[in-house]
Structure formats: C-alpha cells, structure tokens
Design an enzyme around this catalytic site. Structure first.
Site, mmCIF file in Angstrom:
data_model
loop_
_atom_site.group_PDB
_atom_site.id
_atom_site.type_symbol
_atom_site.label_atom_id
_atom_site.label_comp_id
_atom_site.label_asym_id
_atom_site.label_seq_id
_atom_site.Cartn_x
_atom_site.Cartn_y
_atom_site.Cartn_z
ATOM 1 N N ASN A 9 31.593 52.179 38.327
ATOM 2 C CA ASN A 9 32.310 52.259 39.516
ATOM 3 C C ASN A 9 33.605 52.775 39.195
ATOM 4 O O ASN A 9 34.170 52.126 38.438
ATOM 5 C CB ASN A 9 32.649 50.639 40.051
ATOM 6 C CG ASN A 9 33.575 50.513 40.967
ATOM 7 O OD1 ASN A 9 34.108 51.666 41.525
ATOM 8 N ND2 ASN A 9 33.901 49.311 41.403
ATOM 9 N N LYS A 11 36.069 53.535 41.010
ATOM 10 C CA LYS A 11 37.332 53.084 41.628
ATOM 11 C C LYS A 11 37.973 54.343 42.015
ATOM 12 O O LYS A 11 37.640 55.322 42.152
ATOM 13 C CB LYS A 11 37.920 52.114 40.913
ATOM 14 C CG LYS A 11 37.264 50.665 40.351
ATOM 15 C CD LYS A 11 37.924 49.639 39.978
ATOM 16 C CE LYS A 11 36.695 48.691 39.272
ATOM 17 N NZ LYS A 11 37.391 47.118 39.176
ATOM 18 N N HIS A 94 33.466 44.761 47.359
ATOM 19 C CA HIS A 94 33.826 44.365 46.147
ATOM 20 C C HIS A 94 35.144 43.715 46.254
ATOM 21 O O HIS A 94 35.602 43.720 47.447
ATOM 22 C CB HIS A 94 34.513 45.943 45.462
ATOM 23 C CG HIS A 94 34.799 45.881 44.187
ATOM 24 N ND1 HIS A 94 35.874 45.369 43.864
ATOM 25 C CD2 HIS A 94 34.055 46.129 42.903
ATOM 26 C CE1 HIS A 94 35.960 45.442 42.392
ATOM 27 N NE2 HIS A 94 34.835 45.835 41.906
ATOM 28 N N GLU A 96 37.984 43.854 45.338
ATOM 29 C CA GLU A 96 39.156 44.433 45.670
ATOM 30 C C GLU A 96 39.296 44.871 47.098
ATOM 31 O O GLU A 96 40.338 44.988 47.552
ATOM 32 C CB GLU A 96 39.252 45.965 44.694
ATOM 33 C CG GLU A 96 39.564 45.573 43.382
ATOM 34 C CD GLU A 96 38.804 46.479 42.344
ATOM 35 O OE1 GLU A 96 38.597 47.671 42.520
ATOM 36 O OE2 GLU A 96 38.818 46.189 40.922
ATOM 37 N N GLU A 165 30.343 39.766 40.237
ATOM 38 C CA GLU A 165 31.686 39.919 39.575
ATOM 39 C C GLU A 165 32.576 38.832 39.615
ATOM 40 O O GLU A 165 33.333 38.860 40.518
ATOM 41 C CB GLU A 165 32.187 41.199 40.318
ATOM 42 C CG GLU A 165 31.046 42.588 40.097
ATOM 43 C CD GLU A 165 31.919 43.733 39.814
ATOM 44 O OE1 GLU A 165 31.563 44.685 39.130
ATOM 45 O OE2 GLU A 165 32.793 44.001 40.736
ATOM 46 N N GLY A 171 38.644 44.045 35.254
ATOM 47 C CA GLY A 171 39.789 44.694 34.545
ATOM 48 C C GLY A 171 40.781 43.814 34.029
ATOM 49 O O GLY A 171 41.940 44.643 33.605
ATOM 50 N N SER A 209 34.686 43.516 32.949
ATOM 51 C CA SER A 209 35.057 43.759 31.625
ATOM 52 C C SER A 209 33.717 43.974 30.821
ATOM 53 O O SER A 209 33.860 43.662 29.945
ATOM 54 C CB SER A 209 35.883 43.057 31.016
ATOM 55 O OG SER A 209 37.179 42.781 31.972
HETATM 56 P P1 13P Z 1 35.929 46.692 35.034
HETATM 57 O O1 13P Z 1 34.501 46.736 34.223
HETATM 58 O O2 13P Z 1 37.038 47.658 34.884
HETATM 59 O O3 13P Z 1 36.446 45.092 34.526
HETATM 60 O O4 13P Z 1 35.451 46.551 36.575
HETATM 61 C C1 13P Z 1 34.536 45.971 36.844
HETATM 62 C C2 13P Z 1 34.219 46.168 38.480
HETATM 63 O O5 13P Z 1 35.086 45.734 39.219
HETATM 64 C C3 13P Z 1 33.142 46.951 38.723
HETATM 65 O O6 13P Z 1 33.003 46.913 40.028
#
Ligand code: 13P
Length: 248
Positions: A9, A11, A94, A96, A165, A171, A209
């Site tokens: 992803n 982002k 997601h 976010e 997640e 992150g 992560s």
């Molecule tokens: P990270 O791997 O940067 O923690 O992000 C995970 C994520 O949100 C994947 O959709």
C-alpha cells in the site's frame, strides 16, 4: 507453491520517476518469488503502473473507490473506472480513511459492493485503536467492522480479502506480536466460516509495521495468509525480502 498474498500500500507516496525506479528494482529481483503479489497505488499513477506491471506476476491495485457507480460526485473514482486500468485489488476501509475522512461502516460495505460488482477484489481493512485494545474491545470492534461488510454483501463475501490492521501498529514501528495477530485472525476466520461455506477462499492479511525483519514469523502463523505492507513496500529490497518470506 505458496498461496500467500503480499500487497504493497503505497499510500500518498510516489511520483512518475520514483514509481518507475521502485518497480524496475522489484521486477529485477522477482526470481525466487512464488507468492501472489500486488501494489496499490495512488489513482493518478494507475495507467503508468499498469504498463510497468504488464507481463509481471504483480497485480495492480487501488487504494479507494466510490460508493457510487457514476454521476455528479466531484473528485470520486468509480469501480468501473478502476477496472478500465486493469485494477485487480482495491483497498477499502483503511483506518486512515475511516479516521481522517470519517468513512462509516455502511460506506465501507457499499464500497466493497461496488468493487465486487466490477470484478475487483476488495481488501477490507479492520482493526482496533490502542484505546479499544486496552479496553478489551479488540474482538468486538473487528467483528463489528467485518459484520457490516458481510451483511451488505451476502453470498459474495467469499470473494473479498480481509486485512487485519491494528491502528496502533500502522506506521508506528510497533508490530502486533505473531500471537496477537494470530488471535485476531482466528476470530475473523471463524466469523467468515459462519458466513460462507467458501470461507477458505478468503485470505486474511496482517498489516501494521510488517517489514523485512518480522515478516517471516508473522507469516508463519496458521491464519496469517499474507501481508498489507505500507512503509516497507516503498523500498525494493525490503518488499522483495517480504515477498521471499511469503514464498516459502
Ligand atoms: P505500515 O506498514 O507503514 O505500518 O502501514 C501499514 C498499512 O497501513 C498498510 O495498509
């Protein structure tokens, strides 16, 4: 042959030249990779990445889709538009988007429906916040999030991918332990089993992560069918290490 699924992803990262470099490096290192793989890219780069991935085993993915099929919805992108660019996967719900764009469980379920109607596999994200985990609500939260999607999508539910997640692991460099991930994945597996006789088709990915160092032990858990990778998907060497860990 491993059936694990690893999806990057990206982002809101990338650019025309950075995308090309990253994918050239990943493609050059794919030799020993046997798992299923995909990358979910920002909408403006779908056409570019579709071309860059042509002839490779890496599938193209998007990061969001509209709840509507077409019409006066400025700024939105429909599932059929994604399909026009060969999109195979679309991340839906997601954290976010739930957090920063106030996406509701009903909207997430409707997005899943749009994706499925266009033959795109939605990657449905669920996960608890740290406050919810500390309050002992993890199981209830993820079950409620998945239940909304099952309720709206009925017998098509075997065509989705689920991504667990935990919000506190995204992150942050703080990963769920393999045992924590497995425990939640087992809950989601049981919920899918109750919802469809074809539950074995549904991959349950872990995200938060996941990186080159911890992927192997997370992927070794019986109900962890793959990973949804953020930061580590932007570095070719790390993404390749994860793909190899999933190929064993
Ligand atoms: P990270 O791997 O940067 O923690 O992000 C995970 C994520 O949100 C994947 O959709």
């Amino acid at each position: 042959m491993s059936h694990k699924l690893i999806v990057g992803n990206w982002k809101m990262n990338g650019g025309l030249s950075a995308n090309q470099t990253l994918l050239d490096e990943i493609k050059a290192g794919l030799g020993a990779v046997r798992c299923r793989a995909g990358v979910c890219v920002p909408h403006p780069y779908l056409a570019q990445v579709q071309l860059l991935l042509a002839g490779t085993p890496i599938a193209l993915g998007a990061q969001d889709v509209s709840i509507h099929a077409s019409g006066a919805y400025t700024g939105e992108v429909s599932a059929s538009m994604l399909r026009d660019f060969g999109v195979r996967y679309c991340i839906v719900g997601h954290s976010e988007r739930r957090q920063y764009h106030r996406e509701t469980e009903v909207e997430v379920a409707l997005k899943v429906k749009q994706a499925l109607a266009c033959g795109i596999t939605p990657i449905v994200c669920v996960g608890e916040t740290l406050v919810q985990r500390d309050a002992g609500e993890t199981e209830a939260v993820v079950k409620r999030q998945l239940a909304a999607v099952i309720h709206e999508n009925g017998h098509c539910i075997s065509e989705i991918v689920v991504a667990y997640e935990p919000v506190w692991a995204i992150g942050t460099g703080r990963t769920a332990t393999p045992e924590q991930a497995q425990a939640v994945h087992a809950v989601l597996r049981a919920q899918l089993k109750a919802a469809t006789p074809h539950h074995e088709r549904v991959a349950i990915l872990y995200g938060g992560s996941m990186n080159a160092a911890n992927a192997a032990e997370l992927l070794a858990q019986p109900d962890v069918d793959g990973g949804l990778i953020g930061g580590a998907a932007l570095k070719a060497a790390d993404f390749l290490t994860i793909l190899r860990a999933a190929s064993r």
